[in-house]
Write an enzyme that holds these catalytic residues in place. Structure first.
Site: not given
Ligand SMILES: *Cc1c(COP(=O)(O)O)cnc(C)c1O
Length: 394
Positions: A203, A330
């Site tokens: 990412s 998260c």
């Protein structure tokens, strides 16, 4: 130079976009705004050329061919595509998937979904350093195993897995092997040829690029890997991932990769020395603290420190000028103790007493020294006033 507060030490959650990356992206918003799939004019050609340049820059960073890279919206999507795409493609061969207890939620939740669709999932345990073993993998493999997914480097404790060895086991058995390398790419050497991986997710925003763009490396082989697309549409990215490409973000991702390729060696030493300074500084001033994760096989930028008897959330609230977290961003909306720290054997109390420090490209030694002082002071005060600390720990 005066110190600017707060100090950002949450570089596992995301990183500042490098100013050079921003500069590279800007023209692709207002000047070269074509659709990379438009074949009939200069605007489209410019956009396509920029995307292909970025693809080459990513390929150079991970040692792949450019045509083995598929752009996605981030590692979460790459992981979903890899795991669901292989599960669907290999369903006829078997329904068993192996992954690890300490994986990111993007992997664990995708596997949970696949369980609903009839797949069996084995979670490999890790040792007290967060290390997964080749023996455990050997033991878990059954004739129905079609896919193994092991993260390259852990986002909470920084432990680096023996990916090449695990990959060799899978390759020998003809099992597809995926690694979530989101925390590793750009920080430590990652070369797909040395690793025996078929699929690798990463990412941009974890390596000083923009958010919302990621990539999946898909190994070229004969016969080709039977990965089934999970997003249908215009057939972009060789029909593996349809959807108009986010050209500015992809350009930024490419630039971020090129910067990492050039500077990773020097940077990882510099960051590791700041990490050691932080750990040594805290440990020399405070008794009764320890480092979670592996003593050697670890990311250069990670220090996950346990302050037993303390509540990490309260400590963090007491030192708002230091931006750190207790674990993965998260899952921090969910007040569950970290599944990673539990998997390495910490009890609930110690998982709630651990803070993750993530050092990055833009941190300075001055910031580290300020952090040491602030942490030491905050913990000393908290220990004095904690009703449980002395009972439990003296
Ligand atoms: C951040 C992270 C992800 C998710 O990446 P996004 O690009 O934010 O979707 C997955 N795995 C690991 C290990 C991560 O650190």
């Amino acid at each position: 130079m005066s110190l600017r507060l707060p100090i950002y030490l949450d570089n596992h959650s995301t990183t500042q976009v490098d100013p050079r990356v921003v500069d590279a992206m800007l023209p692709y918003f207002s000047q070269y705004y074509g659709n990379a799939a438009s074949k009939h004019h200069q605007f489209g050609w410019n956009a396509e050329a920029a995307v292909e340049k970025a693809r080459k820059q990513l390929a150079e960073l991970i040692g792949s061919d450019p045509d083995e890279i598929v752009f996605t919206s981030g590692a979460t999507e790459s992981i979903n595509l890899a795991l669901k795409g292989i599960a669907e493609g290999y369903r006829a061969r078997g329904n068993h998937i192996i992954t690890v207890a300490t994986e990111h939620r993007a992997v664990l939740d995708t596997c949970r979904r696949l369980k609903l669709y009839g797949f069996n999932v084995t979670l490999l345990p890790v040792d007290r350093f967060g290390m997964v073993s080749q023996d455990e993998l050997h033991r878990a493999i059954t004739p129905a195993t079609i896919l193994v997914s092991v993260m390259f480097a852990n986002n909470e404790v920084g432990t680096i897995a023996p990916v090449a060895g695990l990959g060799a086991i899978c390759r020998e058995r003809g099992i597809v092997f995926h690694t979530d390398a989101t925390q590793a790419v750009g920080k430590i050497p990652v070369n797909v040829h040395d690793l025996n991986v078929d699929l690798l997710s990463f990412s941009a925003h974890k390596m000083y690029g923009p958010k919302g763009v990621g990539a999946l490396y898909i190994r070229k082989s004969k016969p080709p890997l039977g990965l089934v697309a999970q997003t249908d549409g215009g057939g972009h990215e060789k029909a593996v991932r349809s959807g108009t490409l986010n050209v500015p973000a992809i350009v930024g991702f490419g630039e971020a990769a090129a910067i990492c390729s050039r500077g990773m060696r020097e940077e990882s030493h510099r960051i590791a020395s700041m990490r050691d300074r932080l750990v040594d500084g805290i440990a020399s001033e405070l008794e009764d603290v320890w480092i979670n994760g592996h003593p050697e096989m670890r990311l250069p930028n990670n220090a996950n420190i346990c302050f037993p008897g303390m509540n990490a959330d309260s400590l963090i609230m007491e030192m708002k000028e230091i931006a750190v977290s207790t674990g993965s961003a998260c899952s921090s909306a969910i007040p569950e103790p970290s599944h990673v720290l539990k998997a390495i054997g910490l009890n609930d109390e110690d998982t709630r007493a651990s803070i993750r420090f993530g050092i990055g490209r833009f941190n300075t030694e001055e910031e580290i020294d300020h952090t040491i002082a602030k942490v030491v002071e905050t913990v000393r005060v908290a220990r004095k006033t904690s009703p449980t600390y002395h009972l439990a720990h003296t």
